[in-house]
Design a protein around this motif. Sequence first.
Motif, mmCIF file in Angstrom:
data_model
loop_
_atom_site.group_PDB
_atom_site.id
_atom_site.type_symbol
_atom_site.label_atom_id
_atom_site.label_comp_id
_atom_site.label_asym_id
_atom_site.label_seq_id
_atom_site.Cartn_x
_atom_site.Cartn_y
_atom_site.Cartn_z
ATOM 1 N N SER A 278 0.839 -1.201 0.000
ATOM 2 C CA SER A 278 0.000 0.000 0.000
ATOM 3 C C SER A 278 0.873 1.251 0.000
ATOM 4 O O SER A 278 2.064 1.210 0.332
ATOM 5 N N HIS A 279 0.270 2.381 -0.370
ATOM 6 C CA HIS A 279 1.001 3.651 -0.360
ATOM 7 C C HIS A 279 1.497 3.972 1.044
ATOM 8 O O HIS A 279 2.603 4.516 1.204
ATOM 9 N N GLU A 280 0.711 3.651 2.054
ATOM 10 C CA GLU A 280 1.120 3.929 3.426
ATOM 11 C C GLU A 280 2.354 3.117 3.806
ATOM 12 O O GLU A 280 3.291 3.643 4.420
ATOM 13 N N LEU A 282 4.577 1.794 1.678
ATOM 14 C CA LEU A 282 5.701 2.251 0.866
ATOM 15 C C LEU A 282 6.268 3.568 1.384
ATOM 16 O O LEU A 282 7.486 3.778 1.385
ATOM 17 N N TRP A 283 5.382 4.459 1.834
ATOM 18 C CA TRP A 283 5.853 5.731 2.384
ATOM 19 C C TRP A 283 6.707 5.494 3.638
ATOM 20 O O TRP A 283 7.763 6.116 3.812
ATOM 21 N N GLN A 286 10.101 4.192 2.601
ATOM 22 C CA GLN A 286 10.964 5.225 2.033
ATOM 23 C C GLN A 286 11.566 6.130 3.106
ATOM 24 O O GLN A 286 12.624 6.740 2.888
#
Length: 307
Positions: A278-280, A282-283, A286
Amino acid sequence: MAETTAYSGSGLVLVKNPHLDLMEEDVLYHLDLGTKTHDLPAMFGDIKFVCVGGSPNRMRAFAQLMQRQLGLAAAGEDVADMCAGSDRYAMYRAGPVLSISHGMGIPSISIMLHELIKLLHHAKCRDVTIIRIGTSGGLGIEAGSVVITDTAVDSSFQPRFEQVVLDDVVVRSTELDKDLAEELLACSRDIPDFPTLIGHTMCTYDFYEGQGRLDGALCSFSSEKKLEYLRRAYDAGVRNIEMESTAFAALCGLCGLKAAVVCVALLDRLEGDQIRASHEVLWEYQQRPQRLIAAFIRKRLGLCPTD
């Protein structure tokens, strides 16, 4: 023809181009800076850490993190893009830290590095440490792991960067600073909530075919051939794959910069090709290399550890 790494005893950033001395002005076109239009020593002369990464948004976020970590951020204060006149790269400053985007792949990072290195040279910076902060595909490691590169290798698992100059192929060393890698690994022990390791990083010219992916618009190999290749890479010491490290290591080494590459793995390529987190998630992944580099910079500056 081969070129090897050379470090400057004075700590100055080297440029190996006699033509620069004959120029009345050096226009750093892609950075929207120049030796006549800007006072580069006044603007950048006290820079000690340069952190580069692919995404402008990510490097802006890193500069904001460093503002907070160094106690430089007033309430609601943002960081300004020092390359705002160009739409190629973004550059932000937080005290002695410069945070710059480089785009994707060897051509894009090479252009940025040529102009960045000249900038540091013109600014008379000394004892600069440069670190690439990025994302990558892991190899035999769990998603979210952070890899500190000991050696950048090409697609044949060799520690070299081949640059075509006129009609010659110039082979350059991809040696990275081993002491810096170990220092970063030591810093990671104070951040126990994600795994960090040292390993080889394979640099390719492409995200799809060049990295053995089965999901591109073109694919001429079987899944068995893909896995056989990736397992050979693993056996050669490769722990992650990206698209900039050999050029980064070569240019920085030739110009006397102590350099490191620190990338988070977004997935294990032995288990698949597509990034499905999910974007969460992956954020948060990073942010892991950023947290490590922030801790490293604080330690170098003699500041107390922070959460």
